[in-house]
Every structure is written in structure tokens, then in C-alpha cells.
Design a protein around this motif. Sequence first.
Motif, PDB file in Angstrom:
ATOM      1  N   GLY A  44       0.780  -1.048  -0.019  1.00 29.51           N
ATOM      2  CA  GLY A  44       0.009  -0.062   0.068  1.00 29.51           C
ATOM      3  C   GLY A  44       0.757   1.241  -0.004  1.00 29.51           C
ATOM      4  N   GLY A  45       0.216   2.500  -0.304  1.00 29.00           N
ATOM      5  CA  GLY A  45       0.505   3.765  -0.038  1.00 29.00           C
ATOM      6  C   GLY A  45       2.123   4.072  -0.650  1.00 29.00           C
ATOM      7  N   PRO A  46       1.957   5.300  -1.239  1.00 29.46           N
ATOM      8  CA  PRO A  46       3.113   5.681  -1.908  1.00 29.46           C
ATOM      9  C   PRO A  46       4.275   6.052  -0.719  1.00 29.46           C
ATOM     10  CG  PRO A  46       1.606   7.340  -1.771  1.00 29.46           C
ATOM     11  CD  PRO A  46       0.927   6.165  -1.187  1.00 29.46           C
ATOM     12  N   VAL A  47       5.522   6.061  -1.219  1.00 27.10           N
ATOM     13  CA  VAL A  47       6.500   6.699  -0.305  1.00 27.10           C
ATOM     14  C   VAL A  47       6.327   8.245  -0.018  1.00 27.10           C
ATOM     15  CG1 VAL A  47       8.947   7.003  -0.088  1.00 27.10           C
ATOM     16  CG2 VAL A  47       8.102   4.711  -0.988  1.00 27.10           C
ATOM     17  N   ALA A  48       6.479   8.700   0.895  1.00 28.87           N
ATOM     18  CA  ALA A  48       6.283  10.166   1.080  1.00 28.87           C
ATOM     19  C   ALA A  48       6.925  11.132   0.013  1.00 28.87           C
ATOM     20  CB  ALA A  48       6.713  10.597   2.563  1.00 28.87           C
ATOM     21  N   ALA A  49       6.340  12.260  -0.023  1.00 25.76           N
ATOM     22  CA  ALA A  49       6.486  13.365  -1.029  1.00 25.76           C
ATOM     23  C   ALA A  49       7.780  14.008  -0.351  1.00 25.76           C
ATOM     24  CB  ALA A  49       5.267  14.068  -1.529  1.00 25.76           C
ATOM     25  N   TRP A  50       8.454  13.680   0.338  1.00 28.81           N
ATOM     26  CA  TRP A  50       9.871  14.359   0.786  1.00 28.81           C
ATOM     27  C   TRP A  50      10.700  14.439  -0.029  1.00 28.81           C
ATOM     28  CZ3 TRP A  50      14.635  12.368   2.359  1.00 28.81           C
ATOM     29  CH2 TRP A  50      15.460  13.309   3.237  1.00 28.81           C
ATOM     30  N   GLU A  51      11.412  15.574  -0.177  1.00 28.09           N
ATOM     31  CA  GLU A  51      12.706  15.784  -1.007  1.00 28.09           C
ATOM     32  C   GLU A  51      13.582  15.762  -0.047  1.00 28.09           C
ATOM     33  OE1 GLU A  51      12.387  18.230  -4.545  1.00 28.09           O
ATOM     34  OE2 GLU A  51      10.314  18.149  -4.706  1.00 28.09           O
ATOM     35  N   GLU A  52      14.851  15.252  -0.606  1.00 27.83           N
ATOM     36  CA  GLU A  52      16.149  14.920   0.175  1.00 27.83           C
ATOM     37  C   GLU A  52      16.777  16.388  -0.072  1.00 27.83           C
ATOM     38  OE1 GLU A  52      19.572  11.969   0.812  1.00 27.83           O
ATOM     39  OE2 GLU A  52      18.762  12.086  -0.985  1.00 27.83           O
ATOM     40  N   PRO A  53      17.027  17.264   1.195  1.00 32.48           N
ATOM     41  CA  PRO A  53      17.689  18.446   0.763  1.00 32.48           C
ATOM     42  C   PRO A  53      19.293  18.436   0.524  1.00 32.48           C
ATOM     43  CG  PRO A  53      17.463  17.761   3.257  1.00 32.48           C
ATOM     44  CD  PRO A  53      16.754  16.767   2.533  1.00 32.48           C
ATOM     45  N   ALA A  54      19.713  19.410  -0.020  1.00 35.41           N
ATOM     46  CA  ALA A  54      21.205  19.178  -0.463  1.00 35.41           C
ATOM     47  C   ALA A  54      22.191  18.887   0.714  1.00 35.41           C
ATOM     48  CB  ALA A  54      21.838  20.603  -1.146  1.00 35.41           C
ATOM     49  N   ALA A  55      21.710  19.253   1.942  1.00 34.67           N
ATOM     50  CA  ALA A  55      22.697  19.077   2.995  1.00 34.67           C
ATOM     51  C   ALA A  55      21.695  18.819   4.172  1.00 34.67           C
ATOM     52  CB  ALA A  55      23.655  19.995   3.273  1.00 34.67           C
ATOM     53  N   TYR A  56      22.205  17.728   5.140  1.00 32.31           N
ATOM     54  CA  TYR A  56      21.415  17.536   6.157  1.00 32.31           C
ATOM     55  C   TYR A  56      22.259  16.662   7.258  1.00 32.31           C
ATOM     56  CZ  TYR A  56      20.089  13.161   4.170  1.00 32.31           C
ATOM     57  OH  TYR A  56      19.963  12.075   3.268  1.00 32.31           O
ATOM     58  N   SER A  57      21.805  16.526   8.207  1.00 36.94           N
ATOM     59  CA  SER A  57      22.444  15.456   9.342  1.00 36.94           C
ATOM     60  C   SER A  57      21.340  14.773   9.938  1.00 36.94           C
ATOM     61  CB  SER A  57      23.324  16.353  10.118  1.00 36.94           C
ATOM     62  OG  SER A  57      22.770  17.044  11.239  1.00 36.94           O
ATOM     63  N   TYR A  58      21.585  13.527  10.659  1.00 34.15           N
ATOM     64  CA  TYR A  58      20.539  12.862  11.073  1.00 34.15           C
ATOM     65  C   TYR A  58      21.182  11.598  11.902  1.00 34.15           C
ATOM     66  CZ  TYR A  58      20.845   8.846   7.800  1.00 34.15           C
ATOM     67  OH  TYR A  58      21.322   7.916   7.166  1.00 34.15           O
ATOM     68  N   THR A  59      20.523  11.090  12.787  1.00 35.81           N
ATOM     69  CA  THR A  59      21.048  10.030  13.683  1.00 35.81           C
ATOM     70  C   THR A  59      20.325   8.743  13.128  1.00 35.81           C
ATOM     71  OG1 THR A  59      21.713  11.350  15.606  1.00 35.81           O
ATOM     72  CG2 THR A  59      21.366   8.867  15.997  1.00 35.81           C
ATOM     73  N   LEU A  60      20.954   7.673  12.721  1.00 33.37           N
ATOM     74  CA  LEU A  60      20.560   6.524  12.357  1.00 33.37           C
ATOM     75  C   LEU A  60      20.739   5.246  13.321  1.00 33.37           C
ATOM     76  CD1 LEU A  60      19.154   4.784  10.137  1.00 33.37           C
ATOM     77  CD2 LEU A  60      21.593   4.392   9.191  1.00 33.37           C
ATOM     78  N   THR A  61      19.575   4.689  13.744  1.00 31.38           N
ATOM     79  CA  THR A  61      19.840   3.394  14.559  1.00 31.38           C
ATOM     80  C   THR A  61      19.395   2.280  13.557  1.00 31.38           C
ATOM     81  OG1 THR A  61      19.486   4.575  16.632  1.00 31.38           O
ATOM     82  CG2 THR A  61      19.343   2.280  16.711  1.00 31.38           C
ATOM     83  N   SER A  62      20.565   1.298  13.260  1.00 28.98           N
ATOM     84  CA  SER A  62      20.230   0.594  12.276  1.00 28.98           C
ATOM     85  C   SER A  62      20.401  -0.930  13.156  1.00 28.98           C
ATOM     86  CB  SER A  62      21.105   0.391  11.323  1.00 28.98           C
ATOM     87  OG  SER A  62      20.758  -0.679  10.144  1.00 28.98           O
ATOM     88  N   THR A  63      19.348  -1.869  12.741  1.00 21.68           N
ATOM     89  CA  THR A  63      19.412  -3.047  13.322  1.00 21.68           C
ATOM     90  C   THR A  63      19.343  -4.055  11.937  1.00 21.68           C
ATOM     91  OG1 THR A  63      16.986  -3.394  13.764  1.00 21.68           O
ATOM     92  CG2 THR A  63      18.564  -2.580  15.461  1.00 21.68           C
ATOM     93  N   THR A  64      20.455  -4.121  11.345  1.00 19.77           N
ATOM     94  CA  THR A  64      20.249  -5.335  10.049  1.00 19.77           C
ATOM     95  C   THR A  64      21.520  -6.287  10.330  1.00 19.77           C
ATOM     96  OG1 THR A  64      21.818  -3.937   8.499  1.00 19.77           O
ATOM     97  CG2 THR A  64      19.647  -3.372   8.850  1.00 19.77           C
ATOM     98  N   GLN A  65      21.633  -7.082   9.507  1.00 20.44           N
ATOM     99  CA  GLN A  65      22.680  -8.093   9.272  1.00 20.44           C
ATOM    100  C   GLN A  65      23.971  -7.332   9.117  1.00 20.44           C
ATOM    101  OE1 GLN A  65      22.095 -10.841  11.328  1.00 20.44           O
ATOM    102  NE2 GLN A  65      23.500 -12.019   9.916  1.00 20.44           N
ATOM    103  N   VAL A  66      23.943  -6.392   7.987  1.00 20.10           N
ATOM    104  CA  VAL A  66      25.216  -5.950   7.798  1.00 20.10           C
ATOM    105  C   VAL A  66      25.597  -4.548   8.458  1.00 20.10           C
ATOM    106  CG1 VAL A  66      26.147  -4.633   5.943  1.00 20.10           C
ATOM    107  CG2 VAL A  66      24.606  -6.690   5.507  1.00 20.10           C
ATOM    108  N   LEU A  67      24.658  -3.792   8.921  1.00 21.06           N
ATOM    109  CA  LEU A  67      24.632  -2.446   9.757  1.00 21.06           C
ATOM    110  C   LEU A  67      24.090  -2.327  10.799  1.00 21.06           C
ATOM    111  CD1 LEU A  67      26.141   0.259   9.128  1.00 21.06           C
ATOM    112  CD2 LEU A  67      24.085   0.959   8.331  1.00 21.06           C
ATOM    113  N   ALA A  68      24.771  -2.437  12.095  1.00 26.01           N
ATOM    114  CA  ALA A  68      23.962  -2.538  13.228  1.00 26.01           C
ATOM    115  C   ALA A  68      24.584  -1.342  14.297  1.00 26.01           C
ATOM    116  CB  ALA A  68      24.053  -3.813  13.826  1.00 26.01           C
ATOM    117  N   GLY A  69      23.807  -0.623  15.047  1.00 21.50           N
ATOM    118  CA  GLY A  69      24.331   0.523  15.791  1.00 21.50           C
ATOM    119  C   GLY A  69      23.781   1.638  15.630  1.00 21.50           C
ATOM    120  N   THR A  70      24.351   2.690  16.138  1.00 25.31           N
ATOM    121  CA  THR A  70      23.705   4.050  16.077  1.00 25.31           C
ATOM    122  C   THR A  70      25.055   4.961  15.505  1.00 25.31           C
ATOM    123  OG1 THR A  70      22.242   3.846  17.868  1.00 25.31           O
ATOM    124  CG2 THR A  70      22.690   6.039  17.541  1.00 25.31           C
TER     125      THR A  70
END
Length: 161
Positions: A44-70
Motif C-alpha cells: 500500500g501507499g506511496p512513499v512520502a513526497a519528501w525531497e532530500e535536501p542538499a545538506a542535512y544531518s541525522y542519527t540512524l539506529t540500524s538493526t540489520t545483518q550488515v549494519l547495526a548500531g547508532t
Amino acid sequence: MTVAARSRTRAVFAAALIAVLSSSVAACGSSGAPGGGTDGGASGGPVAAWEEPAAYSYTLTSTTQVLAGTFRVSVRDGAVTSAEGLDADSRRQTRELTGRVPTIGALLEMLRTARSEGADTAEARYAADGHPVRIALDRSENAIDDEALYVISSYRPAPRL
């Protein structure tokens, strides 16, 4: 009425109440992306209509086989310019897996791909401005270790010059 009959009646009433409340909460939380909600999952549903800005920062917490951590991530022109591990796992991974921390745009592309390939789970939640705050992927619920959960916090677009 016997004690057993009252217990059964209460259990049926409780189950019905939970079902009604669950459907009410689900209806409130699935607003369709921008505006702070979820989109419709794998089918269902489309992905949000957000557009990635030219520059930004964020914190990512990932739980995957390949990438785990914050990770604290900085992005410019669609590429990660820095990724700092904020815990032991992520610090090790930033040394060993250079270039593996994704941009928010790359996470949204993973979501689109998972949907187009018919993943069992491909869901996102969005902030009021439309950027994703949570992306959950599971290509096959019968496969082991293909689940991924990405939580995005502390998102800050860089000021325009």
C-alpha cells in the motif's frame, strides 16, 4: 451465572474491546505519510513526497545483518560526508564498513525497491515534514536474517546558503 460463565463472558468482552480499540488506533495512525503517520506497508501507499535536501544531518539506529548500531550522519549532495559511530558496534563498523551508512534518500530507495519486489514487509513512518522516522523491511518472512529496521532521529536540514 456460574464463575466459569462470568469468566468466559468477561474474556469475550475484553477480546471484543481490544479488537475495537486496536482498529481505532490503527485508523488514527495510518495517515498516509506526510503529516506524521505511516504508509500502507508492502502493498500500500506511496512513499512520502519528501525531497532530500542538499545538506542535512541525522542519527540512524540500524538493526540489520550488515549494519547495526547508532550513527551520527552528515550528508551533502546525496552522499554521506561523515558517519560517526555512537556505540561500540557502530564505531567498529564505521572503521570496517566505510561507505555503508546510507543517506535518507538511499533508505527510501530501499523501501521503494522492497515494495516493487513484493517484500512481505516494507513499511515507513513519517514526521510531520515528510521525512521518514522509521523504515521496516523484511523481504521474506520465511527467511532468516533478512529483516532490517532503520530508525531516523535528530534530523536537521542544513541552512541554505
